[in-house]
Design an enzyme around this catalytic site. Structure first.
Site: not given
Ligand SMILES: NC(=O)c1ccc[n+]([C@@H]2O[C@H](COP(=O)([O-])OP(=O)(O)OC[C@H]3O[C@@H](n4cnc5c(N)ncnc54)[C@H](OP(=O)(O)O)[C@@H]3O)[C@@H](O)[C@H]2O)c1
Length: 240
Positions: A124, A138
């Site tokens: 990120s 984070y």
């Molecule tokens: N969205 C943004 O704006 C943004 C910006 C910058 C960086 N990022 C990065 O991009 C990546 C994806 O972000 P996202 O927003 O798509 O996240 P998200 O929607 O929260 O999805 C996270 C994934 O991780 C899994 N997960 C969470 N905790 C877990 C655990 N304890 N064990 C196994 N699986 C787990 C969740 O599945 P379950 O719920 O089934 O466990 C889900 O598949 C992350 O690394 C985030 O930091 C996102």
């Protein structure tokens, strides 16, 4: 032999968009999340596995099962994001850092000899800037992941495994609030597919000599000085 991608955190968010995209491209895809998705239609070539990354024993068993069923890996991609109820500092360290390290170390000898071999960690811009709505853990975990990527790029280079990171800015997903598009040099918010394409590139032969690098996917926003952005927002507010 089909390419095999293992997507950690691919049951939701950007990871699920990635899993769909590489499955459409013909990869065999294994996906780990805490919960199996409730979608009625299974995606062809995608197998889901439920494991909480905080449980090393369960994770180890699932990784063994994935290799047994779908064979050696071409790509290993980390999209997981701590979403648990426990202490956010402990959770970020466990789910972002420890689970990533343990998974990489468990799988280093399980990459295919014939394919492009690649690990991508989704980090990120919070690894270098302060995103005030996110907790300290984070930021520290994301900064740690970027250094972990450099460490493993050197350690795993002799095995032909490339290790890189992608650092998105805010990605517009369902439920997230849009920023003013005018502050972003490319004139729009980031979308899941922007991150997916950067990860696909790093996993592809087009990136065959790239390792230990970070690609920032934020439409150029982090290049602008805070003063310029503040001035523009103030002018917009006056014009309204
Ligand atoms: N969205 C943004 O704006 C943004 C910006 C910058 C960086 N990022 C990065 O991009 C990546 C994806 O972000 P996202 O927003 O798509 O996240 P998200 O929607 O929260 O999805 C996270 C994934 O991780 C899994 N997960 C969470 N905790 C877990 C655990 N304890 N064990 C196994 N699986 C787990 C969740 O599945 P379950 O719920 O089934 O466990 C889900 O598949 C992350 O690394 C985030 O930091 C996102």
């Amino acid at each position: 032999m089909k390419r095999h991608s293992l997507v950690i955190g691919g049951t939701g968010g950007i990871g699920s968009a990635f899993a769909r995209s590489v499955a459409r491209a013909g990869h065999v895809v294994s996906v780990i999340g805490r919960r199996l998705p409730s979608e009625a239609e299974p995606i062809p070539h995608v197998r889901y596995y439920a494991a909480d990354l905080s449980c090393a024993q369960r994770l180890g068993a699932v990784l063994t099962e994935i290799l047994r069923r779908s064979g050696k890996l071409s790509s290993l991609i980390f999209f997981q994001r701590f979403r648990g109820e426990e202490d956010p500092w402990v959770g970020e360290m466990e789910i972002s850092l420890t689970a990533t390290k343990n998974t990489i170390e468990r799988l280093t000898d399980d990459f295919s000899r014939t394919d492009e071999r690649s690990i991508v960690v989704v980090s990120s811009i919070a690894s270098r800037f302060i995103v005030e709505e996110q907790p300290v853990g984070y930021h520290v975990a994301k900064a740690g992941l970027n250094q972990m990527v450099r460490y493993y790029a050197v350690a795993l280079g002799p095995k032909g495994i490339r290790v890189n990171s992608v650092s998105p800015g805010t990605v517009l997903k369902e439920g997230s609030s849009p920023l003013s598009k005018r502050i972003i040099p490319l004139g729009r918010m980031g979308r899941s597919e922007d991150v997916v394409r950067a990860v696909e590139f790093l996993c592809s032969p087009q990136a065959s000599f790239i390792t230990g690098q970070e690609i920032i996917v934020d439409g150029g926003l982090s290049l602008r000085s805070q003063e310029s952005v503040a001035r523009e927002l103030a002018l917009q507010a006056v014009a309204r």
